[in-house]
Design a protein around this motif. Structure first.
Motif, short mmCIF file in Angstrom:
data_model
loop_
_atom_site.label_atom_id
_atom_site.label_comp_id
_atom_site.label_asym_id
_atom_site.label_seq_id
_atom_site.Cartn_x
_atom_site.Cartn_y
_atom_site.Cartn_z
N ASP A 156 1.56 -10.73 8.88
CA ASP A 156 1.55 -9.43 8.20
C ASP A 156 0.12 -9.15 7.76
N ASN A 157 -0.64 -8.53 8.66
CA ASN A 157 -2.05 -8.29 8.37
C ASN A 157 -2.27 -7.00 7.58
N SER A 158 -1.20 -6.29 7.26
CA SER A 158 -1.34 -5.10 6.42
C SER A 158 -1.58 -5.47 4.97
N ASN A 159 -1.19 -6.68 4.60
CA ASN A 159 -1.38 -7.17 3.23
C ASN A 159 -2.66 -8.01 3.19
N SER B 115 -3.64 -11.63 5.21
CA SER B 115 -4.28 -11.18 6.46
C SER B 115 -4.78 -12.38 7.26
#
Length: 355
Positions: A245-248, A252
């Motif tokens: 989950d690289n949106s967080n 990242s």
């Protein structure tokens, strides 16, 4: 935990090593053909590689001896340079069968795959595979030299079996080095010389720091103070690519170019210590077994696996070896060796080294 408890004997150990040797030798030969005949044996490139952009992909190509632009030899993989790993296995495991085969044709076939494996390494342009192979070959020579000094006290039949092992090994390695490099240059052209000549100008420490050492340095200076106990799973590599989950920003992706950074990210300093200890115990078992007063064939295979273990540890300085199939192969091969030794120990308890 599973493989060492299986009823495995010498024939199983040979069969496992034989399957790996055949597959990797085939991959090395295919890698050579990919440079010989551009476009004819080249598989689809990994989408992960293609997503890096045209400039990155172009950097994985070079001009062969016939003036054609080719990818670094991939072998039976979808990654340019993949034949380098195949070449390492082809040479090292080919050495095992060259030393243990009782048939002349078997020994000649082993030497042939060793030549092809070394040529594939050069055509893959993967310098780490060459360094790993040289280190492993040196370890194998040293281990067999020590065993030769000790085997005088062993059975006469064993002494006869191993009488010319060390001399034959050194001679074959010289032949393989000459013909493998010559073949690679004949196919890959001056690009091969230019690529591997970069290992020579400076000392090993300087060369490594310029190519990989700065990643470890950055990990020590930046990641270690922030994540002494690890940053959590799925933060690097393909696990992050598929599931991260690289949106967080707190979860990242973290770039791990070599194994020590990967261990630090996954489990911090405790994981590094425990994993290195496990590798040390594993390698020392293979080393002690190779020097024990046991069947020469088992001892030679143990020596080859010991050399392989050393090469694998060195490769951790180049990429996360234990984060994929290469790591699984490492533990499987050593577990099979342990099980085969245990099986032999039950038959000859007075000849097997202490666990």
């Amino acid at each position: 935990f599973w493989v060492p408890r299986l009823p495995i004997d010498m024939s199983n150990l040979r069969r496992v090593m034989l399957m790996i040797w055949i597959f990797q030798s085939t991959s090395a030969v295919v890698g050579i053909l990919q440079v010989y005949f551009p476009g004819h044996f080249t598989p689809a490139i990994s989408t992960v590689i293609l997503d890096q952009g045209k400039a990155y992909v172009k950097g994985l190509q070079y001009q062969n001896a016939y003036g054609e632009v080719v990818f670094r030899a991939m072998g039976l993989s979808d990654i340019p340079g993949g034949a380098g790993s195949a070449g390492f296995y082809a040479v090292l495991f080919g050495t095992a069968f060259m030393l243990t085969s009782r048939k002349r044709m078997g020994r000649m076939l082993a030497v042939g795959t060793m030549v092809a494996g070394l040529a594939a390494i050069f055509l893959s342009h993967v310098r780490a595979s060459l360094v790993m192979l040289v280190a492993s070959a040196a370890v194998l020579v040293v281990v067999l030299a020590i065993r030769r000094a000790r085997v005088r006290a062993a059975r006469p039949a064993w002494r006869r079996y191993e009488a010319g092992t060390l001399i034959r090994l050194v001679a074959v390695l010289g032949v393989v080095a000459f013909f493998g490099f010559t073949w690679a240059v004949a196919v890959g052209g001056g690009s091969v010389i230019e690529r591997f000549s970069t290992l020579a100008p400076a000392d090993a420490g300087t060369v490594y720091h310029q190519n990989r050492g700065h990643f470890i340095e950055a990990s020590i200076e930046d990641l270690l103070p922030e994540y002494p106990l690890g940053a959590g799973l799925g933060r690097w590599g393909m696990m992050n690519h598929y599931f991260g989950d690289n949106s967080n920003p707190n979860t990242s992706m973290i770039w791990a170019e070599e194994q020590f950074t990967a261990w630090l990210v996954d489990g911090g300093v405790p994981l590094i210590v425990v994993y290195l200890y496990a590798i040390w115990v594993t390698g020392m078992f293979a080393f002690r077994l190779s020097l024990a007063r046991i069947d020469p064939e088992l001892a030679i295979l143990a020596a080859v696996i010991c050399a392989y273990d050393v090469g694998a540890v060195l490769l951790c300085l180049d990429y996360p070896l234990f984060g994929g199939q290469s790591g699984m192969e490492f533990w499987m091969i050593n577990a099979v060796l342990f099980a085969a030794a245990a099986s032999r120990g039950q038959q000859n308890s007075d000849q097997t080294p202490a666990r």
